[in-house]
Motif scaffolding. Sequence first.
Motif, mmCIF file in Angstrom:
data_model
loop_
_atom_site.group_PDB
_atom_site.id
_atom_site.type_symbol
_atom_site.label_atom_id
_atom_site.label_comp_id
_atom_site.label_asym_id
_atom_site.label_seq_id
_atom_site.Cartn_x
_atom_site.Cartn_y
_atom_site.Cartn_z
ATOM 1 N N THR A 35 0.819 -1.198 0.000
ATOM 2 C CA THR A 35 0.000 0.000 0.000
ATOM 3 C C THR A 35 0.860 1.259 0.000
ATOM 4 N N ASP A 36 0.217 2.418 0.044
ATOM 5 C CA ASP A 36 0.971 3.675 0.044
ATOM 6 C C ASP A 36 1.709 3.826 1.369
ATOM 7 N N PRO A 37 2.785 4.631 1.416
ATOM 8 C CA PRO A 37 3.628 4.703 2.620
ATOM 9 C C PRO A 37 2.889 5.073 3.897
ATOM 10 N N THR A 110 -5.428 -3.176 -10.809
ATOM 11 C CA THR A 110 -5.881 -2.483 -9.607
ATOM 12 C C THR A 110 -4.819 -1.503 -9.124
ATOM 13 N N LEU A 111 -3.554 -1.937 -9.191
ATOM 14 C CA LEU A 111 -2.453 -1.085 -8.752
ATOM 15 C C LEU A 111 -2.318 0.143 -9.647
ATOM 16 N N ALA A 112 -2.464 -0.038 -10.957
ATOM 17 C CA ALA A 112 -2.374 1.093 -11.885
ATOM 18 C C ALA A 112 -3.479 2.111 -11.602
ATOM 19 N N PHE A 166 7.079 -0.405 7.935
ATOM 20 C CA PHE A 166 7.581 -1.744 7.611
ATOM 21 C C PHE A 166 8.181 -2.407 8.846
ATOM 22 N N LEU A 167 8.931 -1.652 9.637
ATOM 23 C CA LEU A 167 9.536 -2.199 10.857
ATOM 24 C C LEU A 167 8.465 -2.634 11.864
ATOM 25 N N MET A 168 7.272 -2.005 11.800
ATOM 26 C CA MET A 168 6.185 -2.386 12.703
ATOM 27 C C MET A 168 5.326 -3.498 12.129
ATOM 28 N N GLY A 169 5.620 -3.925 10.885
ATOM 29 C CA GLY A 169 4.855 -5.024 10.292
ATOM 30 C C GLY A 169 3.863 -4.600 9.235
ATOM 31 N N GLY A 170 3.972 -3.371 8.722
ATOM 32 C CA GLY A 170 3.073 -2.885 7.676
ATOM 33 C C GLY A 170 3.326 -3.581 6.350
ATOM 34 N N PRO A 171 2.316 -3.590 5.435
ATOM 35 C CA PRO A 171 2.394 -4.320 4.164
ATOM 36 C C PRO A 171 3.209 -3.594 3.093
ATOM 37 N N LEU A 172 4.503 -3.803 3.092
ATOM 38 C CA LEU A 172 5.384 -3.189 2.092
ATOM 39 C C LEU A 172 5.487 -4.097 0.874
ATOM 40 N N GLY A 173 5.439 -3.501 -0.333
ATOM 41 C CA GLY A 173 5.545 -4.293 -1.551
ATOM 42 C C GLY A 173 5.791 -3.409 -2.755
ATOM 43 N N ILE A 174 5.635 -3.988 -3.941
ATOM 44 C CA ILE A 174 5.870 -3.243 -5.173
ATOM 45 C C ILE A 174 4.901 -2.071 -5.284
ATOM 46 N N GLY A 175 3.706 -2.211 -4.692
ATOM 47 C CA GLY A 175 2.742 -1.117 -4.714
ATOM 48 C C GLY A 175 3.239 0.110 -3.985
ATOM 49 N N THR A 176 3.987 -0.106 -2.906
ATOM 50 C CA THR A 176 4.541 1.014 -2.150
ATOM 51 C C THR A 176 5.558 1.779 -2.988
ATOM 52 N N ILE A 177 6.382 1.036 -3.726
ATOM 53 C CA ILE A 177 7.363 1.668 -4.605
ATOM 54 C C ILE A 177 6.650 2.427 -5.730
#
Length: 215
Positions: A35-37, A110-112, A166-177
Amino acid sequence: MLIDRDRLKNRLLYLAGCLVFSGGAYLFIHSNLGTDPLDVFALGLQEHIPVTVGLSQATVAAICLAVVAAWTRTRPLLSPLFTFFFCGSLIDLLRWSDPATALPLPAPGTLACAVLLCAYGSALIIMSGFGIRAIDLLALTMTSKWRWPFWAAKGIIEASLMAFGFLMGGPLGIGTICFLVGVDLLIQPLIRANSRVFRIPNLGLPEHVAAQPAR
């Protein structure tokens, strides 16, 4: 009592921006690609304390506004705080109803859509001159003080939120980038397009110049 049509148009522009941005942020979450930052931070925080996305975002907004007020020696604006809480609450509502399950879009599609909606929603909110999102307001202040590009200032703030989330366990992925690269780079071109094509007045971020937003 006569209604100020220009003010009414600006408020409608602001509300449209909030709705569009929140829809995009929800699609980031729904895509399961990251997701977004800001939501990486909010969802990461949820892993540790029982707090809604709206309250998490309002807390981040309050911190950003306090920094801007101290930096510029002005009293804090309240409208950006409402924007964070309002958009965060809309995201909570969309996550609860989950309307995207009815859409036949694959995750990349969906990401686009998420990137485009968040970028366009941000552009509308900034152009309305009201309730500019606190992260954008802090980025505008950094741009004004340090002569940085808007996208660079905004990117540094959001990268910091992403790292903590991310350090707290948030959903980081290609969408965040994709958010960091796509959304942040698209905002100013979309503002220029709205000004030139649709003749929408730009009250928040004139082209190539960071201006103080309307109170």
